[in-house]
Design a protein around this motif. Structure first.
Motif, short mmCIF file in Angstrom:
data_model
loop_
_atom_site.label_atom_id
_atom_site.label_comp_id
_atom_site.label_asym_id
_atom_site.label_seq_id
_atom_site.Cartn_x
_atom_site.Cartn_y
_atom_site.Cartn_z
N LYS A 9 -1.01 -1.96 -4.35
CA LYS A 9 -0.12 -2.39 -5.43
C LYS A 9 0.55 -3.69 -5.02
O LYS A 9 0.23 -4.26 -3.98
CB LYS A 9 0.92 -1.30 -5.71
CG LYS A 9 0.34 0.02 -6.17
CD LYS A 9 1.44 1.04 -6.44
CE LYS A 9 0.86 2.36 -6.92
NZ LYS A 9 1.92 3.38 -7.19
N TYR A 10 1.51 -4.15 -5.83
CA TYR A 10 2.20 -5.41 -5.54
C TYR A 10 3.68 -5.27 -5.87
O TYR A 10 4.06 -4.55 -6.79
CB TYR A 10 1.59 -6.55 -6.35
CG TYR A 10 0.12 -6.75 -6.09
CD1 TYR A 10 -0.32 -7.49 -5.01
CD2 TYR A 10 -0.83 -6.16 -6.93
CE1 TYR A 10 -1.68 -7.66 -4.75
CE2 TYR A 10 -2.19 -6.32 -6.68
CZ TYR A 10 -2.60 -7.07 -5.59
OH TYR A 10 -3.94 -7.21 -5.34
N LYS A 68 0.84 -1.19 0.00
CA LYS A 68 0.00 0.00 0.00
C LYS A 68 0.88 1.24 0.00
O LYS A 68 1.73 1.41 0.87
CB LYS A 68 -0.91 0.01 1.23
CG LYS A 68 -2.27 -0.61 1.02
CD LYS A 68 -3.21 -0.29 2.17
CE LYS A 68 -4.62 -0.78 1.87
NZ LYS A 68 -5.55 -0.42 2.97
N THR A 69 0.64 2.12 -0.97
CA THR A 69 1.37 3.38 -1.03
C THR A 69 0.49 4.56 -0.62
O THR A 69 1.00 5.64 -0.36
CB THR A 69 1.93 3.62 -2.44
OG1 THR A 69 0.85 3.52 -3.39
CG2 THR A 69 2.97 2.56 -2.78
N GLU A 87 -5.02 2.71 -2.12
CA GLU A 87 -4.44 2.09 -3.31
C GLU A 87 -3.60 0.89 -2.93
O GLU A 87 -2.73 0.97 -2.06
CB GLU A 87 -3.60 3.10 -4.08
CG GLU A 87 -3.05 2.56 -5.40
CD GLU A 87 -2.27 3.61 -6.17
OE1 GLU A 87 -2.02 3.41 -7.36
OE2 GLU A 87 -1.92 4.65 -5.56
#
Length: 218
Positions: free
Chosen positions: A85-86, A78-79, A83
């Protein structure tokens, strides 16, 4: 000029080699080919409170539920709070919920306090079922963070069989800041974090479930 059988054979081989070369050169540009991703696995908890008492009941551990973002073998990041992401080129050895189920079963076994524990697929005659939901299982690199924080959160329900009656529930959560931001250190921090949660879940379950009368002939 008429070609001899030998010349025709040479022409066929030349055509075959040319087509093979084109096929191989084309494969180099196909999507999906390239270095395999790094695959990581986590270890079950092995140490527990020495005062834990043995239990006579049997436990079935269901695979945790998880939303689509976590129900994957990709390592979540998580940024921002909104959101997901991976990590690139890195994977868990299996889907995160399935991996957590395996870790739970092995951690219960490692206590030495319960013999009857397993997944639903093993056909265990369970007295209790441990149902859970994996709500957090990600690294967080939010705002001005210089190092990722690993967050694991598991919501657990202890269900009495065969009436499917929830007798207790609890949330278990642990966070830990990784010492570095490389994937190996992040995975090691995941392992330390999930081990804290595994110990809490296992010890809570073994001390919360009421005793079960020994079955006739058991």
């Amino acid at each position: 000029m008429r070609r001899t059988p030998t010349q025709r054979g040479i022409d066929r081989r030349s055509l075959f080699l040319s087509l093979t070369g084109l096929a191989l050169s084309g494969c180099a540009n196909l999507p999906g080919l390239g270095p395999a991703p790094n695959v990581y696995e986590l270890a079950p908890k092995t140490t527990f409170n020495l005062d834990l008492k043995p239990v006579t009941w049997q436990l079935e551990v269901d695979e945790p539920l998880a939303d689509g973002g976590l129900d994957t073998n990709r390592i979540a990041l998580k940024t921002t709070p909104f959101e997901l992401k991976y990590f690139a080129d890195s994977r868990w050895i299996e889907r995160a919920p399935k991996m957590v189920q395996t870790l739970l079963v092995e951690s219960f076994e490692n206590t030495g306090r319960i013999v009857g524990v397993g997944r639903q697929s093993v056909g265990l005659r369970a007295d209790y079922t441990l149902k859970s939901e994996l709500r957090q299982f990600q690294a967080e690199f939010i705002k001005d963070s210089k190092l990722p924080t690993i967050r694991v959160r598991l919501n657990v329900k202890l269900v009495k069989e065969p009436r499917d009656e929830i007798i207790a529930f609890q949330n278990f959560e642990y966070t830990l800041v990784s010492e570095h931001d490389d994937i190996q250190t992040v995975v090691a921090t995941f392992n330390e974090t999930i081990n804290k949660v595994l110990r809490q879940v296992v010890e809570w379950t073994l001390t919360t479930a009421p005793p079960i009368a020994v079955r006739p002939g058991g």
